[in-house]
Enzyme design. Structure first.
Site, PDB file in Angstrom:
ATOM      1  N   LYS A  34      49.052  29.405  17.578  1.00 27.90           N
ATOM      2  CA  LYS A  34      48.664  30.681  18.185  1.00 27.90           C
ATOM      3  C   LYS A  34      49.869  31.632  18.161  1.00 27.90           C
ATOM      4  CE  LYS A  34      46.722  28.306  21.898  1.00 27.90           C
ATOM      5  NZ  LYS A  34      46.581  28.183  23.333  1.00 27.90           N
ATOM      6  N   HIS A  75      48.823  27.659  36.858  1.00 26.71           N
ATOM      7  CA  HIS A  75      49.831  26.700  36.387  1.00 26.71           C
ATOM      8  C   HIS A  75      50.758  26.319  37.537  1.00 26.71           C
ATOM      9  CE1 HIS A  75      49.445  28.840  32.242  1.00 26.71           C
ATOM     10  NE2 HIS A  75      48.864  27.658  32.117  1.00 26.71           N
ATOM     11  N   ARG A 101      40.097  22.915  35.064  1.00 28.86           N
ATOM     12  CA  ARG A 101      39.489  24.060  35.756  1.00 28.86           C
ATOM     13  C   ARG A 101      37.984  23.900  35.903  1.00 28.86           C
ATOM     14  NH1 ARG A 101      42.332  28.128  31.732  1.00 28.86           N
ATOM     15  NH2 ARG A 101      41.554  26.436  30.467  1.00 28.86           N
ATOM     16  N   SER A 139      45.788  32.070  30.808  1.00 27.18           N
ATOM     17  CA  SER A 139      46.778  33.033  30.297  1.00 27.18           C
ATOM     18  C   SER A 139      46.089  34.083  29.426  1.00 27.18           C
ATOM     19  CB  SER A 139      47.847  32.308  29.476  1.00 27.18           C
ATOM     20  OG  SER A 139      48.554  31.397  30.268  1.00 27.18           O
TER      21      SER A 139
END
Ligand code: PNS
Length: 161
Positions: free
Chosen positions: A42, A18, A91, A129
């Protein structure tokens, strides 16, 4: 006109991946607002306040980066803050479909908003994460994945659990 970009996400917690995107985004836009989504479905490990606090500490050296939280639709938050760009890291190909869906929805909601994608630095292409939390839970070394203060926060969090 000032170019203001928003870098939205859960940041639970912020990773070196990040930080790489935020740092590079801050070189391109006049201002970058890192916006932490509140009330995500979440169940987060860190509270919104903790996530904001960690983000503030790791971006402290970047004068044109601000950290904030938002609720509801990202495009509504952006309108209030006069931001016209979203910055995101990509990514791998696996990110593409989800990110394309979000970018398309955001453009449908507000055609003035553009999403800019940056290729994540190769060394962080596997990083998320969730992976950091999974590793930190078992007390493994995450020092190459997160800034030192995040590593300490993870250690404290899992020691308390
Ligand atoms: O780090 P994440 O969890 O992948 O971030 C997802 C985020 C916060 C960018 C996304 O869920 C979001 O923008 N949520 C706000 C609600 C919204 O605007 N939804 C419409 C676009 S998908």
């Amino acid at each position: 006109m000032m170019s203001i970009a928003v870098c939205p996400g859960s940041f639970d917690p912020v990773t070196k991946g990040h930080l790489d995107i935020i740092t590079r985004g801050a070189k391109v836009f006049d201002k970058v607002i890192v916006a932490v989504l509140i009330n995500h479905t979440k169940q987060p490990l860190f509270t919104t306040e903790e996530r904001i606090d960690l983000l503030k500490q790791v971006t402290n050296h970047l004068p044109n980066v601000e950290v904030d939280a938002f609720n509801g639709l990202l495009v509504d938050y952006m309108k209030v803050n006069k931001a016209n760009a979203i910055i995101k890291g990509l990514r791998a190909v696996s990110d593409f479909e989800y990110e394309m869906q979000m970018a398309s929805i955001n453009r449908l909601l507000d055609e003035e908003i553009e999403t800019f994608f940056m290729m994540t630095n190769n060394q962080y292409s596997f990083l998320s994460s969730s992976i950091v939390k999974e590793i930190a839970k078992y007390q493994a070394d995450v020092s190459s994945l997160v800034p030192p203060i995040v590593e300490e926060a993870l250690q404290r969090k899992f020691a308390a659990k």
